[in-house]
Design an enzyme around this catalytic site. Structure first.
Site, PDB file in Angstrom:
ATOM      1  N   ASP A  98      37.181   5.960 -31.580  1.00 26.78           N
ATOM      2  CA  ASP A  98      38.417   5.223 -31.784  1.00 26.78           C
ATOM      3  C   ASP A  98      37.883   3.585 -31.747  1.00 26.78           C
ATOM      4  OD1 ASP A  98      40.199   6.972 -32.496  1.00 26.78           O
ATOM      5  OD2 ASP A  98      40.769   7.606 -30.481  1.00 26.78           O
ATOM      6  N   LYS A 157      41.455  14.924 -25.394  1.00 27.49           N
ATOM      7  CA  LYS A 157      40.678  14.211 -25.194  1.00 27.49           C
ATOM      8  C   LYS A 157      40.004  13.764 -23.831  1.00 27.49           C
ATOM      9  CE  LYS A 157      42.225  11.149 -28.928  1.00 27.49           C
ATOM     10  NZ  LYS A 157      42.454   9.718 -29.385  1.00 27.49           N
ATOM     11  N   TYR A 190      50.086   3.249 -37.683  1.00 30.52           N
ATOM     12  CA  TYR A 190      49.957   3.557 -39.435  1.00 30.52           C
ATOM     13  C   TYR A 190      51.190   3.912 -39.856  1.00 30.52           C
ATOM     14  CZ  TYR A 190      48.333   7.877 -37.468  1.00 30.52           C
ATOM     15  OH  TYR A 190      48.157   9.248 -36.975  1.00 30.52           O
ATOM     16  N   GLU A 236      52.949  -3.415 -16.210  1.00 31.44           N
ATOM     17  CA  GLU A 236      52.203  -4.431 -16.046  1.00 31.44           C
ATOM     18  C   GLU A 236      50.774  -3.801 -14.956  1.00 31.44           C
ATOM     19  OE1 GLU A 236      53.372  -8.201 -14.792  1.00 31.44           O
ATOM     20  OE2 GLU A 236      51.260  -8.848 -14.312  1.00 31.44           O
ATOM     21  N   SER A 237      51.058  -2.973 -14.108  1.00 33.15           N
ATOM     22  CA  SER A 237      49.808  -2.578 -13.093  1.00 33.15           C
ATOM     23  C   SER A 237      49.055  -1.909 -13.741  1.00 33.15           C
ATOM     24  CB  SER A 237      50.612  -1.777 -11.973  1.00 33.15           C
ATOM     25  OG  SER A 237      51.275  -0.687 -12.545  1.00 33.15           O
ATOM     26  N   LYS A 238      49.271  -1.004 -14.974  1.00 32.22           N
ATOM     27  CA  LYS A 238      48.389  -0.382 -15.671  1.00 32.22           C
ATOM     28  C   LYS A 238      47.254  -1.349 -16.665  1.00 32.22           C
ATOM     29  CE  LYS A 238      49.440   2.975 -18.527  1.00 32.22           C
ATOM     30  NZ  LYS A 238      50.323   3.901 -19.294  1.00 32.22           N
ATOM     31  N   GLY A 292      49.103  -2.977 -24.850  1.00 30.33           N
ATOM     32  CA  GLY A 292      49.049  -1.479 -24.588  1.00 30.33           C
ATOM     33  C   GLY A 292      47.978  -1.115 -23.753  1.00 30.33           C
ATOM     34  N   ALA A 293      47.984  -0.292 -22.799  1.00 22.43           N
ATOM     35  CA  ALA A 293      46.914   0.080 -21.960  1.00 22.43           C
ATOM     36  C   ALA A 293      46.853   1.697 -21.812  1.00 22.43           C
ATOM     37  CB  ALA A 293      47.039  -0.493 -20.471  1.00 22.43           C
ATOM     38  N   GLY A 294      47.487   2.296 -22.801  1.00 20.52           N
ATOM     39  CA  GLY A 294      47.231   3.787 -22.789  1.00 20.52           C
ATOM     40  C   GLY A 294      45.995   4.332 -23.660  1.00 20.52           C
ATOM     41  N   GLY A 295      45.972   5.324 -24.074  1.00 20.79           N
ATOM     42  CA  GLY A 295      44.623   5.783 -24.839  1.00 20.79           C
ATOM     43  C   GLY A 295      44.164   4.851 -25.610  1.00 20.79           C
TER      44      GLY A 295
HETATM   45  P1  NAP Z   1      49.928   6.318 -25.082  1.00 15.54           P
HETATM   46  O1  NAP Z   1      48.536   6.715 -24.370  1.00 15.54           O
HETATM   47  O2  NAP Z   1      51.180   7.091 -24.912  1.00 15.54           O
HETATM   48  O3  NAP Z   1      50.236   4.709 -24.767  1.00 15.54           O
HETATM   49  C1  NAP Z   1      51.375   4.371 -25.141  1.00 15.54           C
HETATM   50  C2  NAP Z   1      51.446   2.655 -25.005  1.00 15.54           C
HETATM   51  O4  NAP Z   1      52.247   2.202 -25.526  1.00 15.54           O
HETATM   52  C3  NAP Z   1      51.256   2.229 -23.524  1.00 15.54           C
HETATM   53  O5  NAP Z   1      50.739   1.136 -23.362  1.00 15.54           O
HETATM   54  C4  NAP Z   1      53.046   2.211 -23.350  1.00 15.54           C
HETATM   55  O6  NAP Z   1      53.319   1.206 -22.196  1.00 15.54           O
HETATM   56  C5  NAP Z   1      53.285   1.421 -24.701  1.00 15.54           C
HETATM   57  N1  NAP Z   1      54.909   1.535 -25.044  1.00 15.54           N
HETATM   58  C6  NAP Z   1      55.583   2.504 -25.472  1.00 15.54           C
HETATM   59  N2  NAP Z   1      56.679   2.209 -25.558  1.00 15.54           N
HETATM   60  C7  NAP Z   1      56.953   0.741 -25.470  1.00 15.54           C
HETATM   61  C8  NAP Z   1      57.943   0.153 -25.577  1.00 15.54           C
HETATM   62  N3  NAP Z   1      59.018   0.408 -25.873  1.00 15.54           N
HETATM   63  N4  NAP Z   1      57.631  -1.260 -25.016  1.00 15.54           N
HETATM   64  C9  NAP Z   1      56.449  -1.660 -24.875  1.00 15.54           C
HETATM   65  N5  NAP Z   1      55.234  -0.897 -24.788  1.00 15.54           N
HETATM   66  C10 NAP Z   1      55.605   0.444 -25.055  1.00 15.54           C
HETATM   67  O7  NAP Z   1      49.526   6.090 -26.786  1.00 15.54           O
HETATM   68  P2  NAP Z   1      48.108   5.863 -27.549  1.00 15.54           P
HETATM   69  O8  NAP Z   1      47.572   7.189 -27.745  1.00 15.54           O
HETATM   70  O9  NAP Z   1      47.561   4.975 -26.597  1.00 15.54           O
HETATM   71  O10 NAP Z   1      48.703   5.650 -28.925  1.00 15.54           O
HETATM   72  C11 NAP Z   1      49.505   4.108 -29.078  1.00 15.54           C
HETATM   73  C12 NAP Z   1      49.642   3.746 -30.657  1.00 15.54           C
HETATM   74  O11 NAP Z   1      48.298   3.833 -31.397  1.00 15.54           O
HETATM   75  C13 NAP Z   1      50.452   5.073 -31.362  1.00 15.54           C
HETATM   76  O12 NAP Z   1      51.511   4.432 -32.245  1.00 15.54           O
HETATM   77  C14 NAP Z   1      49.263   5.691 -32.329  1.00 15.54           C
HETATM   78  O13 NAP Z   1      49.605   6.516 -33.135  1.00 15.54           O
HETATM   79  C15 NAP Z   1      48.300   4.710 -32.425  1.00 15.54           C
HETATM   80  N6  NAP Z   1      47.014   5.069 -32.694  1.00 15.54           N
HETATM   81  C16 NAP Z   1      46.528   4.901 -33.840  1.00 15.54           C
HETATM   82  C17 NAP Z   1      45.113   5.144 -33.912  1.00 15.54           C
HETATM   83  C18 NAP Z   1      44.499   4.817 -35.140  1.00 15.54           C
HETATM   84  O14 NAP Z   1      43.448   5.210 -35.469  1.00 15.54           O
HETATM   85  N7  NAP Z   1      45.113   3.935 -36.020  1.00 15.54           N
HETATM   86  C19 NAP Z   1      44.417   5.777 -32.816  1.00 15.54           C
HETATM   87  C20 NAP Z   1      44.944   5.876 -31.516  1.00 15.54           C
HETATM   88  C21 NAP Z   1      46.351   5.659 -31.518  1.00 15.54           C
HETATM   89  P3  NAP Z   1      53.579   1.753 -20.857  1.00 15.54           P
HETATM   90  O15 NAP Z   1      52.080   1.819 -20.091  1.00 15.54           O
HETATM   91  O16 NAP Z   1      54.328   0.617 -20.043  1.00 15.54           O
HETATM   92  O17 NAP Z   1      54.288   3.140 -20.886  1.00 15.54           O
END
Ligand code: NAP
Length: 269
Positions: free
Chosen positions: A103, A67, A215, A153-155, A127-130
């Site tokens: 998204d 992506k 999901y 927290e910094s993210k 959450g502050a990932g993708g």
């Molecule tokens: P990602 O970029 O890897 O980000 C993961 C996030 O989860 C980060 O903010 C991370 O915090 C946090 N995290 C992971 N384990 C944790 C824990 N034990 N306690 C607290 N926070 C935790 O992943 P992503 O692509 O954003 O995806 C996140 C979720 O969204 C996944 O379950 C994915 O399947 C879902 N998703 C769904 C859709 C949809 O269309 N429904 C679309 C995209 C994603 P840190 O920064 O501290 O590591």
């Protein structure tokens, strides 16, 4: 080309639900089209997108790990550029292919479909990932004020610097943030394949709408707790559905058969 070809670029893409969801829409509208998956090597993403363009492929979805790379290859529209990720490419124009991030719009349409108002809402994104990035920008563009809470927290603070009217927080502040919120989105992987939740149940209340991006399972612990608290609940399949609906509409210029796509998706979850 008599038949329009669409597809998904990712690695791996084996379990993707996008092919049946899109092909159900083609069948419903009588479109001569197919949706196929491609798994290029990580180094070959430039060639894969250029090759798709040369072959006359009509549109591509893009998923992990491509992506961010895709953003550099296509001409991104403004929201995708700010999010920093492209998940939908449209090859129909005469210039370079256009990149979108559906998204963000998918999350908004999932909420609106459940009668949730975004304009002027106080939203909390965990959450502050993708996914968190896309959803935070989407909510802010649609007029919400966004509090971003993240384990690291910094993210959260870094993302809040980029998103209009946003603030960054650690998870310890979640309880207070959620008590004052209208909309809560879980954009972490917490709750995926495990009965865990990122938000204390006590913080949830009946004036809240809760979207879980997770999901699998469809009914996460967070959504169960939210329903118990009388909140509006929106599961992650709605977001998945509407990112696909949005891509379909960008590619074909037609209204997507949302119910048919929803059935195709949910029958496989
Ligand atoms: P990602 O970029 O890897 O980000 C993961 C996030 O989860 C980060 O903010 C991370 O915090 C946090 N995290 C992971 N384990 C944790 C824990 N034990 N306690 C607290 N926070 C935790 O992943 P992503 O692509 O954003 O995806 C996140 C979720 O969204 C996944 O379950 C994915 O399947 C879902 N998703 C769904 C859709 C949809 O269309 N429904 C679309 C995209 C994603 P840190 O920064 O501290 O590591």
């Amino acid at each position: 080309m008599a038949m329009d070809v669409y597809g998904l670029l990712g690695n791996p893409v084996g379990h993707s639900l996008s092919p049946p969801m899109h092909e159900a829409a083609y069948d419903e509208l009588g479109l001569e089209a197919r949706y196929v998956t491609f798994e290029p090597d990580e180094d070959d993403i430039d060639d894969a997108i250029a090759g798709a363009d040369a072959l006359g492929i009509a549109g591509l979805n893009v998923t992990i790990p491509f992506k961010q790379d895709a953003l550099e290859i296509v001409a991104p529209e403004d929201l995708a550029a700010r999010i920093g990720a492209v998940n939908t490419i449209d090859f129909s124009g005469s210039g370079p292919p256009t990149g979108y991030n559906t998204d963000a719009v998918g999350a908004l349409r999932a909420l609106r479909d459940h009668d949730v108002t975004i304009q002027d809402a106080r939203a909390v994104v965990v959450g502050a990932g993708g996914a968190g990035r896309a959803i935070a920008f989407g909510l802010a563009d649609a007029g919400a004020t966004v509090a971003i809470a993240n384990r690291t927290e910094s993210k959260a603070h870094d993302l809040a610097e980029e998103v209009p009217r946003a603030t960054g927080h650690g998870l310890a502040e979640l309880e207070q943030l959620v008590a004052d919120a209208d909309v809560l989105v879980n954009a972490t992987s917490v709750g995926m394949e495990s009965d865990t939740t990122p938000v204390p149940a006590d913080a949830l209340h009946e004036d809240l709408a809760v979207l879980d991006a997770v999901y699998s399972p469809l009914e996460t612990r967070l959504l169960r707790d939210a329903a118990d608290a009388g909140a509006t609940t929106v599961d992650g399949a709605w977001m998945l559905l509407y990112q696909g609906v949005e891509a379909f509409e960008i590619w074909t210029g037609r209204d997507a058969p949302v119910d048919v796509m929803n059935d195709a998706l949910r029958s496989r979850l």
